[in-house]
Design a protein around this motif. Structure first.
Motif, PDB file in Angstrom:
ATOM      1  N   UNK A   1     -37.275 -23.844 -18.031  1.00 25.00           N
ATOM      2  CA  UNK A   1     -36.137 -23.831 -17.122  1.00 25.00           C
ATOM      3  C   UNK A   1     -35.810 -25.226 -16.641  1.00 25.00           C
ATOM      4  N   UNK A   2     -36.812 -26.089 -16.608  1.00 26.45           N
ATOM      5  CA  UNK A   2     -36.533 -27.456 -16.176  1.00 26.45           C
ATOM      6  C   UNK A   2     -35.559 -28.138 -17.115  1.00 26.45           C
ATOM      7  N   UNK A   3     -35.777 -27.940 -18.430  1.00 21.08           N
ATOM      8  CA  UNK A   3     -34.880 -28.566 -19.391  1.00 21.08           C
ATOM      9  C   UNK A   3     -33.475 -28.008 -19.265  1.00 21.08           C
ATOM     10  N   UNK A   4     -33.358 -26.704 -18.905  1.00 23.99           N
ATOM     11  CA  UNK A   4     -32.041 -26.116 -18.744  1.00 23.99           C
ATOM     12  C   UNK A   4     -31.304 -26.775 -17.590  1.00 23.99           C
ATOM     13  N   UNK A   5     -32.013 -27.086 -16.486  1.00 23.55           N
ATOM     14  CA  UNK A   5     -31.366 -27.747 -15.359  1.00 23.55           C
ATOM     15  C   UNK A   5     -30.815 -29.097 -15.785  1.00 23.55           C
ATOM     16  N   UNK A   6     -31.605 -29.834 -16.597  1.00 24.51           N
ATOM     17  CA  UNK A   6     -31.137 -31.137 -17.045  1.00 24.51           C
ATOM     18  C   UNK A   6     -29.854 -31.030 -17.831  1.00 24.51           C
ATOM     19  N   UNK A   7     -29.727 -29.953 -18.634  1.00 27.78           N
ATOM     20  CA  UNK A   7     -28.513 -29.782 -19.417  1.00 27.78           C
ATOM     21  C   UNK A   7     -27.337 -29.416 -18.524  1.00 27.78           C
ATOM     22  N   UNK A   8     -27.614 -28.582 -17.517  1.00 28.08           N
ATOM     23  CA  UNK A   8     -26.526 -28.094 -16.674  1.00 28.08           C
ATOM     24  C   UNK A   8     -26.072 -29.105 -15.640  1.00 28.08           C
ATOM     25  N   UNK A   9     -26.877 -30.121 -15.338  1.00 28.85           N
ATOM     26  CA  UNK A   9     -26.505 -31.094 -14.316  1.00 28.85           C
ATOM     27  C   UNK A   9     -25.272 -31.885 -14.755  1.00 28.85           C
ATOM     28  N   UNK A  10     -24.202 -31.874 -13.970  1.00 35.82           N
ATOM     29  CA  UNK A  10     -22.970 -32.537 -14.405  1.00 35.82           C
ATOM     30  C   UNK A  10     -23.104 -34.048 -14.345  1.00 35.82           C
ATOM     31  N   UNK A  11     -22.490 -34.723 -15.309  1.00 34.10           N
ATOM     32  CA  UNK A  11     -22.443 -36.180 -15.285  1.00 34.10           C
ATOM     33  C   UNK A  11     -21.324 -36.630 -14.374  1.00 34.10           C
ATOM     34  N   UNK A  12     -21.289 -37.929 -14.082  1.00 29.59           N
ATOM     35  CA  UNK A  12     -20.212 -38.463 -13.250  1.00 29.59           C
ATOM     36  C   UNK A  12     -18.863 -38.270 -13.932  1.00 29.59           C
ATOM     37  N   UNK A  13     -18.847 -38.437 -15.265  1.00 30.72           N
ATOM     38  CA  UNK A  13     -17.588 -38.238 -15.981  1.00 30.72           C
ATOM     39  C   UNK A  13     -17.121 -36.797 -15.853  1.00 30.72           C
ATOM     40  N   UNK A  14     -18.069 -35.844 -15.953  1.00 29.53           N
ATOM     41  CA  UNK A  14     -17.702 -34.437 -15.794  1.00 29.53           C
ATOM     42  C   UNK A  14     -17.164 -34.170 -14.394  1.00 29.53           C
ATOM     43  N   UNK A  15     -17.832 -34.751 -13.390  1.00 25.92           N
ATOM     44  CA  UNK A  15     -17.365 -34.584 -12.013  1.00 25.92           C
ATOM     45  C   UNK A  15     -15.980 -35.186 -11.831  1.00 25.92           C
ATOM     46  N   UNK A  16     -15.772 -36.365 -12.385  1.00 27.87           N
ATOM     47  CA  UNK A  16     -14.461 -37.013 -12.264  1.00 27.87           C
ATOM     48  C   UNK A  16     -13.390 -36.203 -12.966  1.00 27.87           C
ATOM     49  N   UNK A  17     -13.722 -35.690 -14.149  1.00 29.47           N
ATOM     50  CA  UNK A  17     -12.741 -34.893 -14.888  1.00 29.47           C
ATOM     51  C   UNK A  17     -12.367 -33.635 -14.115  1.00 29.47           C
ATOM     52  N   UNK A  18     -13.315 -33.123 -13.340  1.00 33.57           N
ATOM     53  CA  UNK A  18     -13.047 -31.928 -12.551  1.00 33.57           C
ATOM     54  C   UNK A  18     -12.360 -32.200 -11.230  1.00 33.57           C
ATOM     55  N   UNK A  19     -12.125 -33.472 -10.900  1.00 39.16           N
ATOM     56  CA  UNK A  19     -11.388 -33.807  -9.686  1.00 39.16           C
ATOM     57  C   UNK A  19     -12.230 -34.269  -8.525  1.00 39.16           C
ATOM     58  N   UNK A  20     -13.562 -34.475  -8.709  1.00 33.97           N
ATOM     59  CA  UNK A  20     -14.411 -34.974  -7.633  1.00 33.97           C
ATOM     60  C   UNK A  20     -13.972 -36.393  -7.269  1.00 33.97           C
ATOM     61  N   UNK A  21     -13.490 -36.589  -6.041  1.00 27.60           N
ATOM     62  CA  UNK A  21     -12.865 -37.864  -5.700  1.00 27.60           C
ATOM     63  C   UNK A  21     -13.865 -39.008  -5.634  1.00 27.60           C
ATOM     64  N   UNK A  22     -15.137 -38.720  -5.291  1.00 24.98           N
ATOM     65  CA  UNK A  22     -16.126 -39.796  -5.268  1.00 24.98           C
ATOM     66  C   UNK A  22     -16.453 -40.256  -6.689  1.00 24.98           C
ATOM     67  N   UNK A  23     -16.559 -39.295  -7.609  1.00 20.75           N
ATOM     68  CA  UNK A  23     -16.795 -39.664  -8.999  1.00 20.75           C
ATOM     69  C   UNK A  23     -15.590 -40.393  -9.581  1.00 20.75           C
ATOM     70  N   UNK A  24     -14.392 -39.956  -9.194  1.00 21.41           N
ATOM     71  CA  UNK A  24     -13.176 -40.641  -9.654  1.00 21.41           C
ATOM     72  C   UNK A  24     -13.140 -42.080  -9.150  1.00 21.41           C
ATOM     73  N   UNK A  25     -13.570 -42.291  -7.904  1.00 23.91           N
ATOM     74  CA  UNK A  25     -13.587 -43.655  -7.364  1.00 23.91           C
ATOM     75  C   UNK A  25     -14.520 -44.535  -8.177  1.00 23.91           C
ATOM     76  N   UNK A  26     -15.684 -43.976  -8.543  1.00 24.19           N
ATOM     77  CA  UNK A  26     -16.606 -44.772  -9.344  1.00 24.19           C
ATOM     78  C   UNK A  26     -16.014 -45.071 -10.724  1.00 24.19           C
ATOM     79  N   UNK A  27     -15.450 -44.059 -11.346  1.00 27.01           N
ATOM     80  CA  UNK A  27     -14.887 -44.216 -12.689  1.00 27.01           C
ATOM     81  C   UNK A  27     -13.800 -45.287 -12.705  1.00 27.01           C
ATOM     82  N   UNK A  28     -12.945 -45.298 -11.691  1.00 25.00           N
ATOM     83  CA  UNK A  28     -11.860 -46.292 -11.626  1.00 25.00           C
ATOM     84  C   UNK A  28     -12.428 -47.676 -11.313  1.00 25.00           C
TER      85      UNK A  28
END
Length: 643
Positions: A1-28
């Motif tokens: 199950x630990x490995x599954x969590x690692x797969x499911x954890x969103x990356x910053x790019x995924x967060x930014x693509x989904x509209x997370x404004x803090x991740x978008x700030x980093x990406x920009x």
């Protein structure tokens, strides 16, 4: 199950693509920071990102807008339809210009056109129905099986929620320390020097970096008799030093138990190595050892001093076991600001050499070499000189010439000590020179009451603020004073500074810092039509290539419009109240909404670290902008395929 969590954890790019404004700030910001530009992003309003950028004088409006649009397009997000950008100069509140652009991507073109609110309501009802059906099925299969399945389900769900909740990004100050954009080493004149990171910063939420400088400190003789072993006593009334990000003093005694004194001296100072606790309790981070008392107990005394300081976590400059160590700059990075410290003393007295311990000799050619070697790798360079005539209120002509020479080579601040009294200060080429900071805590004589001052330097972005804090010393305890007492000390400094061409007024706001490695990653003079932005070599976010070459855009890509109110005309009063653009944008001010956003000061460090994630290949981008605020007609512009 630990490995599954690692797969499911969103990356910053995924967060930014989904509209997370803090991740978008980093990406920009990964694209803008090398240009000396900082962006803050607010939650999207109806798919339009609200962005505030802080920039430097002369940076191209068109280049900034295109850079931001390009970064957003690369995400290929189905929740972002466009950007609304406001810009202002760093350190100023007035808005220079505003611009809105609609960004068309394959993802948001293919997005189903359904009402937002009904969709959310349907999702909740469907989820409730699915949950009920599942629970009913579990009751049928039996209690034991139900307990087992529910236990696994809730354990997995709670663990996953905790894992995802921890994903959002650390504070800005922690980011620059954990994931520095620049190399962790600096190539000095004689060796490669590691950068020391202050972690955590004193006040990570405050973007200002505060440096403190004080004069001569001797923790022996009369001071030792008064202070005893109460190590918190000396700095107990000087909270300003403990609150500074980096605080420095000139330490005029070795911390040693050695007994072999240097011959031919009238005074030989030393303090018990435990006295270093006075400095640590007082918030001292770095000391200058380039002075006439560092070698009072010969090489053994210096070596024990260096070992004692190392154990206490206090940095030092200006002396060493050999010339390489004596000339070594101390590089400290805090809140993204990289600061280099150097210290020099008279070459006629105990200079360090190959295999010989001593102080860093004041030789102009070596000073120039030391500064030039690190100039483009750091943001600020501080040079300490132990020089001058004791008890003289004015510097000698050679000191003034040396100070100006030092700044000509690339130094940003020159700090002097040795005369035991305050001397004046001046500004040369936008850089401060404080010729003598006088005594601070000087236990080498029995005079324990006197007036002095400390130099405070505040750094924010590219700006520097310098000021003297008036200090009253009573029984060797320094304390910042205000009112008439403080004014009297400051007036004295101002009076003895009148001999200079440009006396330093306290406080003084000085011009931008010199170019460093962070500034030279991109040339601000690059043509707006075809800008080139260099990605940092160790950037935490992967780039398609080491250097991203923007295509040439049609001249009418950026138009005067606003997404939110594209069809609402402005009246004459509103037109007159619009912010005025800078000289480069004269006659191009755009009609925008009156409502402002993101009013707080911008940080000076990247907002968050990123996990590795590759962007999917997408077709060539297009931006759709409103060609007229009054008509609301749209015009789609196809751009060439990016390399």
């Amino acid at each position: 199950m630990t490995s599954m969590y690692g797969v499911l954890e969103p990356s910053v790019v995924d967060l930014a693509r989904g509209g997370n404004y803090r991740a978008l700030a980093y990406w920009i910001n990964t694209h803008l920071l090398p240009q000396g530009i900082i962006a803050r992003v607010e939650d999207a309003r109806a798919g339009c990102l609200q962005i505030l950028v802080e920039l430097q004088q002369g940076q191209s409006r068109e280049t900034i807008v295109k850079s931001i649009c390009h970064q957003i397009w690369r995400l290929n997000s189905d929740v972002i339809d466009g950007v609304s950008i406001m810009a202002r100069l760093a350190g100023h509140s007035d808005i220079l210009w505003k611009q809105s652009v609609r960004i068309v991507t394959p993802a948001n073109q293919q997005r189903p056109k359904v009402p937002v609110q009904p969709k959310r309501a349907h999702t909740r009802q469907q989820a409730s129905g699915d949950t009920f059906k599942m629970l009913r099925t579990l009751l049928v299969v039996g209690t034991a099986v139900t307990s087992f399945i529910l236990g696994c389900w809730f354990t997995y769900s709670s663990t996953l929620s905790a894992k995802l909740a921890s994903t959002p990004i650390p504070t800005p100050a922690a980011t620059i320390l954990s994931h520095p954009i620049r190399p962790k080493e600096v190539k000095a004149a004689l060796e490669t020097v590691p950068v020391k990171y202050l972690n955590p910063a004193i006040n990570p939420e405050d973007p200002v970096v505060t440096l403190m400088f004080a004069g001569d400190v001797t923790l022996s003789d009369s001071f030792a008799d008064v202070a005893g072993s109460d190590y918190k006593w000396a700095f107990s009334q000087l909270e300003e030093y403990r609150k500074a990000d980096v605080a420095m003093v000139n330490l005029e005694n070795p911390l040693t138990g050695a007994t072999t004194m240097r011959p031919g001296k009238s005074f030989n100072f030393k303090a018990d190595p435990k006295s270093v606790e006075f400095l640590t309790a007082g918030g001292v981070d770095i000391v200058n050892l380039a002075n006439n008392h560092t070698m009072d107990y010969e090489a053994d005394g210096l070596k024990e001093t260096l070992e004692t300081l190392d154990k206490a976590g206090i940095r030092y400059v200006g002396a060493g076991r050999d010339i390489k160590e004596a000339r070594r700059p101390e590089i400290i990075e805090v809140k993204g600001q990289r600061i280099a410290y150097l210290g020099y003393y008279d070459p006629s007295y105990h200079p360090a050499d190959k295999g010989t311990a001593g102080t860093n000799p004041l030789i102009e050619d070596q000073i120039a070499e030391d500064i030039k070697a690190i100039r483009n790798q750091v943001d600020w360079i501080i040079v300490n000189y132990h020089w001058g005539v004791e008890l003289a209120e004015y510097p000698e002509d050679w000191q003034r010439e040396l100070a100006k020479f030092t700044i000509d080579q690339g130094a940003d601040v020159v700090v002097g000590h040795h005369p035991h009294v305050l001397q004046g200060a001046e500004i040369y080429k936008g850089r401060p020179i404080a010729y003598s900071l006088g005594n601070f805590i000087f236990g080498g004589n029995s005079r324990s009451d006197y007036d002095t001052a400390v130099l405070k330097v505040s750094l924010k972005g590219r700006k520097m603020k310098v000021e003297f804090l008036p200090v009253e010393v009573r029984q060797y305890q320094p304390k910042v004073v205000k009112g008439e007492r403080g004014e009297s000390i400051l007036n004295h400094i101002q009076e003895i500074s009148h001999i200079f061409d440009r006396p330093m007024k306290s406080p003084a706001i000085l011009n931008t810092r010199r170019n460093s490695s962070a500034d030279t990653a991109v040339s601000p003079e690059a043509s707006p039509a075809s800008p080139s932005f260099a990605a940092p070599a160790d950037s935490p976010v992967p780039f398609d290539t080491q250097q991203i070459q923007m295509p040439v855009f049609p001249p009418d890509m950026i138009l005067k419009n606003n997404l939110k109110d594209a069809e609402k005309p402005l009246n004459g009063k509103e037109q007159d109240s619009l912010p005025q653009s800078g000289p480069a944008d004269e006659g191009k001010s755009d009609p925008f909404t009156k409502d402002s956003f993101i009013k707080e000061p911008l940080p000076t460090t990247p907002p968050l670290p990123a996990h590795q994630s590759q962007l999917p290949a997408t077709p060539s981008p297009s931006f759709t902008v409103s060609s007229s605020r009054r008509t609301g007609r749209n015009k789609a512009i196809q751009l060439p395929v990016l390399a």
